[in-house]
Design an enzyme around this catalytic site. Structure first.
Site, PDB file in Angstrom:
ATOM      1  N   HIS A 131      12.572  29.268 -21.228  1.00  0.00           N
ATOM      2  CA  HIS A 131      13.597  29.537 -20.221  1.00  0.00           C
ATOM      3  C   HIS A 131      14.954  29.099 -20.760  1.00  0.00           C
ATOM      4  CE1 HIS A 131      15.949  29.438 -16.570  1.00  0.00           C
ATOM      5  NE2 HIS A 131      16.206  28.156 -16.789  1.00  0.00           N
TER       6      HIS A 131
ATOM      7  N   GLU B  93       7.453  19.570 -10.813  1.00  0.00           N
ATOM      8  CA  GLU B  93       8.269  18.567 -11.526  1.00  0.00           C
ATOM      9  C   GLU B  93       8.771  17.424 -10.642  1.00  0.00           C
ATOM     10  OE1 GLU B  93      11.281  20.323 -14.110  1.00  0.00           O
ATOM     11  OE2 GLU B  93      10.016  22.057 -14.497  1.00  0.00           O
TER      12      GLU B  93
ATOM     13  N   SER C  14      10.979  23.519 -11.378  1.00  0.00           N
ATOM     14  CA  SER C  14      11.152  22.462 -10.384  1.00  0.00           C
ATOM     15  C   SER C  14      11.257  23.057  -8.984  1.00  0.00           C
ATOM     16  CB  SER C  14      12.397  21.649 -10.708  1.00  0.00           C
ATOM     17  OG  SER C  14      13.522  22.472 -10.745  1.00  0.00           O
TER      18      SER C  14
ATOM     19  N   TRP D 243      36.434   6.342 -11.451  1.00  0.00           N
ATOM     20  CA  TRP D 243      37.180   7.592 -11.268  1.00  0.00           C
ATOM     21  C   TRP D 243      36.322   8.618 -10.520  1.00  0.00           C
ATOM     22  CZ3 TRP D 243      36.255  12.523 -13.402  1.00  0.00           C
ATOM     23  CH2 TRP D 243      37.332  13.424 -13.377  1.00  0.00           C
TER      24      TRP D 243
ATOM     25  N   HIS E 194      22.231  28.664  -7.659  1.00  0.00           N
ATOM     26  CA  HIS E 194      23.295  27.659  -7.544  1.00  0.00           C
ATOM     27  C   HIS E 194      23.958  27.680  -6.173  1.00  0.00           C
ATOM     28  CE1 HIS E 194      22.735  28.385 -11.841  1.00  0.00           C
ATOM     29  NE2 HIS E 194      22.918  27.094 -11.932  1.00  0.00           N
TER      30      HIS E 194
ATOM     31  N   GLU F 298      18.728  33.196 -16.971  1.00  0.00           N
ATOM     32  CA  GLU F 298      19.685  33.215 -15.870  1.00  0.00           C
ATOM     33  C   GLU F 298      20.588  34.428 -16.046  1.00  0.00           C
ATOM     34  OE1 GLU F 298      21.787  29.536 -15.161  1.00  0.00           O
ATOM     35  OE2 GLU F 298      23.625  30.646 -14.849  1.00  0.00           O
TER      36      GLU F 298
HETATM   37  N1  GLN Z   1      12.015  23.641 -15.846  1.00  0.00           N
HETATM   38  C1  GLN Z   1      13.306  23.159 -15.514  1.00  0.00           C
HETATM   39  C2  GLN Z   1      13.505  23.212 -14.003  1.00  0.00           C
HETATM   40  O1  GLN Z   1      13.036  24.091 -13.374  1.00  0.00           O
HETATM   41  C3  GLN Z   1      14.393  23.970 -16.179  1.00  0.00           C
HETATM   42  C4  GLN Z   1      15.757  23.388 -15.925  1.00  0.00           C
HETATM   43  C5  GLN Z   1      16.893  24.082 -16.653  1.00  0.00           C
HETATM   44  O2  GLN Z   1      16.803  25.193 -17.047  1.00  0.00           O
HETATM   45  N2  GLN Z   1      18.009  23.424 -16.817  1.00  0.00           N
HETATM   46  O3  GLN Z   1      14.146  22.366 -13.427  1.00  0.00           O
HETATM   47 ZN    ZN Z   2      17.762  26.990 -16.134  1.00  0.00          ZN
END
Ligand code: GLN
Ligand code: ZN
Length: 765
Positions: A646, A489, A438, A19, A699, A670
């Protein structure tokens, strides 16, 4: 007593995510609409065929979707936001997918978590449009199943109360207008189904399990009185799930013919209500007795006794035996898993295996001749075998969890003291700049990882490549003049999987996908044993990165609650105990990082908030252990060592207190999409520790200008002290392109420098 086996709903993604693949190929224009529709129809029908083969008595239709069922319902009623320029008539696929995903000129509708699951639905938007039925898709599905298999299926719809409740865009006045417009349309859909020969119709009302006040109950009563008045011939099964009913008596008085109750997640409450109020005479009771949310085999002997108890208490005329919720929250079948520990595999039950359980226990209730008794005890043996598995016998860990004390949660000194010590030890400038962890995972990174996974690349060559990429990004960060660096990362694909693979107690599946939103699927790890730290997980990468620079490099870990909430978790221990096991393991990793000379360690908890129970009155109990698990992982370090955390995807308005309770020295969150709201809630509930408010949205590929970032920072400084304010993007930069990342970070650093200048001038003035 008559017994019927049925489902609330079945996964639609396909055993091999057919799908998802079809949708994405269609979006990339690799499939014509005609070919796409053929594929989709095959998937839709094969699900029904599967259910029939497995022996389900009453098949459900309408649980299938082209993207999301809330969106389907909105579109069915013509609830298309004006920005998509829909001209009326049937909503074409292009418009449908634009609402879900946005297009060049219009942003997508908002997406939100479906109750306490990890599924996210599209939020319908009421803009006082003229509502109309654009297409009765449930009817089409009903007729399709009738034609293909000669069955009278049970159509299902998101019920009117839940649908309206989750729609945004109306106020107290327009709500009435909205309901008055939408109820006749619901009635018409029901009428068309009845005319086509539908017998039972399921209306899903999960909102009824939240705490309802008097006005809400009145509203529910009015809605159902209207519906029943308009289509008295429709036989409605009012289906609830995820919890017990809070207003049992009032709901039981509604003019419908059947009620569906969750006897897994709402076992206590619903049993209690049955005992106290009984069940209305002459109505059908649908009982969720097999867990629709977890992956574990049910103890069928226990399920059988639950059913017996319900029978005795309810005196219902008929029972429907079903899973506790839609099975879309679990993977499709264990039969595709070839690499799992056999003891584990035998104790697992995904959607298809759950159907077998339902069918088996229904048969057993029906026959009562003893012939199926053997199968009931089979499940007990499988559960017992897993219970005795050596992976669950780590006495050292059990002991450690049992002997955790309050002191183990606390840092050596309180925040204000640590703050001074850290300022001295770290010597960071005002408004330190940093990122979330990352950096872009380029095609080259992915190519190398795949080659390494397929053993086409040696460990040494792969590690050398990762080091090279790390070094390249340490240089870029220095060049950009960022204050606190990260290693990037590059060695990680997924922030939970990476840790799960290196801790004990985890299993990974090959095909156990579940839908997260739209076509996005996730494959959560399974925590089935005791979790223990075996060897350093991240030290090598962090220490290497630190060796390349004089600036501080943050160590980067995934927190215990996030690892828990993004996994399938064993059910023989409490979630708290499993969280503490993970926390104790991470505590060792934090200590190992500190010993390796890392002065700042970030422990991410993006999933902390989504573990909140459905009902506010249960929040406290969850937050108590969740916050403690984080503290257990992070509190053993020296005062000089700075702990960061975070979070993202989070509404913070009601969440500032728990965040503060984590006692992290710095949190990055965020906020760029809900900036104003956060500022106003910080005005009401001041936050005292270090905090980095995401200054731009990662994003989107858009590069924010320096002035724009500066504006956001100036706003933030109205509610925050200068010495607590950090500057960072919203979230990790993994999914972004390199050029846009560098450009955005350059603007972020420049904006910070201007801000420092402004503050300096205002002080000297
Ligand atoms: N340390 C992770 C990154 O920077 C945090 C990811 C997240 O908050 N979902 O990718
Ligand atoms: Zn995040």
């Amino acid at each position: 007593m008559t017994y019927t086996s049925t489902l609330i709903g079945y996964p639609y993604i396909g055993e091999d995510r057919e799908w998802k693949k079809a949708l994405e190929a269609f979006w990339r224009h690799e499939l014509s609409e005609v070919d796409f529709q053929v594929k989709i129809k095959n998937i839709r029908l094969s699900r029904i065929e599967k259910q029939l083969q497995l022996g389900i008595d009453m098949v459900t239709v309408g649980d299938f979707t082209y993207y999301d069922r809330m969106l389907d319902t909105a579109v069915m009623f013509g609830l298309v936001p004006k920005r998509f320029n829909w001209q009326g008539g049937k909503v074409d696929l292009h418009t449908y997918y634009s609402i879900a995903r946005g297009n060049k000129t219009a942003v997508a509708s908002e997406m939100t978590k479906w109750f306490n699951t990890n599924y996210h639905y599209i939020v319908p938007e009421f803009e006082e449009q003229t509502l109309q039925i654009t297409e009765n898709k449930v009817l089409a599905d009903f007729l399709e199943a009738k034609e293909a298999y000669g069955i009278i299926a049970k159509p299902t719809l998101i019920g009117p109360y839940t649908f309206c409740k989750l729609t945004k865009g109306y106020n107290k006045v327009t709500q009435v207008e909205y309901l008055l417009a939408i109820l006749p349309l619901y009635a018409q859909v029901l009428k068309e189904l009845v005319n086509a020969g539908a017998n039972w119709i399921q209306l899903e009302e999960p909102s009824l399990v939240t705490t309802l006040d008097e006005t809400e109950i009145k509203l529910v009563q009015e809605i159902y009185a209207q519906l029943a008045g308009a289509v008295p011939e429709a036989k409605i099964m009012l289906q609830t799930y995820f919890e017990a009913l809070t207003s049992y008596e009032a709901i039981m008085a509604l003019p419908v013919q059947g009620f569906g109750l969750d006897f897994v997640h709402g076992y206590k409450g619903n049993m209690e209500s049955l005992r106290q109020f009984g069940f209305p005479k002459d109505k059908v009771l649908a009982i969720g007795v097999v867990n629709g949310r977890d992956i574990w085999r049910s103890n069928l002997a226990e399920v059988n006794s639950t059913i017996q108890a319900i029978e005795t208490l309810s005196n219902a005329v008929a029972l429907w035996i079903q899973p506790s919720s839609n099975l879309q929250h679990v993977p499709i079948t264990t039969s595709l898993e070839n690499k799992l520990d056999p003891v584990l595999k035998n104790a697992l039950s995904f959607a298809d295996e759950k159907i077998v359980e339902i069918v088996e226990v229904t048969k057993f209730r029906r026959d009562k001749d003893g012939s199926t008794i053997h199968n009931l005890s089979e499940s007990m043996k499988a559960i017992e075998a897993l219970k005795n598995h050596p992976i669950r016998q780590n006495q050292v860990i059990h002991q450690a969890v049992q002997t955790v004390t309050i002191q183990d949660f606390e840092r050596h000194s309180d925040f204000s003291h640590r703050q001074k010590i850290q300022q001295q030890a770290l010597g960071l400038p005002l408004f330190p700049t940093t990122t979330i962890g990352s950096f872009p995972q380029s095609d080259e990174v992915k190519r190398n990882r795949n080659a390494w996974r397929k053993k086409q690349l040696s460990n040494e060559a792969y590690e050398a490549f990762i080091e090279l990429e790390t070094k390249r990004w340490i240089d870029i960060q220095e060049e950009l003049d960022i204050d606190v660096l990260v290693h990037g990362e590059f060695e990680r694909t997924d922030m939970v999987e990476y840790f799960g693979e290196k801790l004990t107690g985890f299993a990974f599946t090959e095909k156990a996908w579940v839908v997260s939103y739209g076509s996005r699927c996730v494959k959560p790890p399974i925590i089935y044993g005791d979790v223990a730290w075996a060897a350093p997980i991240t030290v090598k990468e962090s220490a290497y990165a630190q060796s390349l620079t004089k600036r501080f490099v943050k160590g980067m870990l995934t927190g215990p609650v996030t690892i828990l909430n993004w996994s399938f978790v064993r059910d023989d221990l409490s979630r708290k105990d499993v969280a503490y096991q993970i926390a104790l393991a991470l505590r060792k990793e934090v200590e190992a990082l500190e010993n390796a000379g890392i002065s700042i360690v970030q422990v991410d908890e993006p999933a902390l908030r989504e573990g909140l129970p459905l009902r506010k009155e249960d929040w406290g109990a969850y937050l108590d252990w969740a916050v403690n698990a984080f503290k257990l992982a992070t509190s053993s370090v020296k005062n000089e060592t700075q702990i960061h955390t975070h979070m993202c995807y989070c509404e913070f308005n009601d969440f500032i207190e728990p965040i503060s309770a984590l006692d992290a020295d710095v949190i990055s969150i965020e906020t760029s999409r809900s900036h104003g709201e956060l500022i106003s809630s910080l005005q009401v509930n001041p936050y005292k520790k270090g905090i980095g408010l995401g200054v731009y949205d990662i994003h989107s590929p858009r590069v924010p200008g320096e002035e724009e970032i500066l504006g956001i920072m100036r706003d933030s400084l109205q509610v925050l002290e200068s010495n607590q304010f950090w500057v960072n993007p919203d979230c990790g930069l993994k999914t972004r392109k390199e050029t846009e990342t560098i450009a955005a970070l350059a603007n972020m650093v420049e904006a910070t420098k201007s801000l420092r200048q402004e503050v300096k001038q205002s002080i000297t003035r």
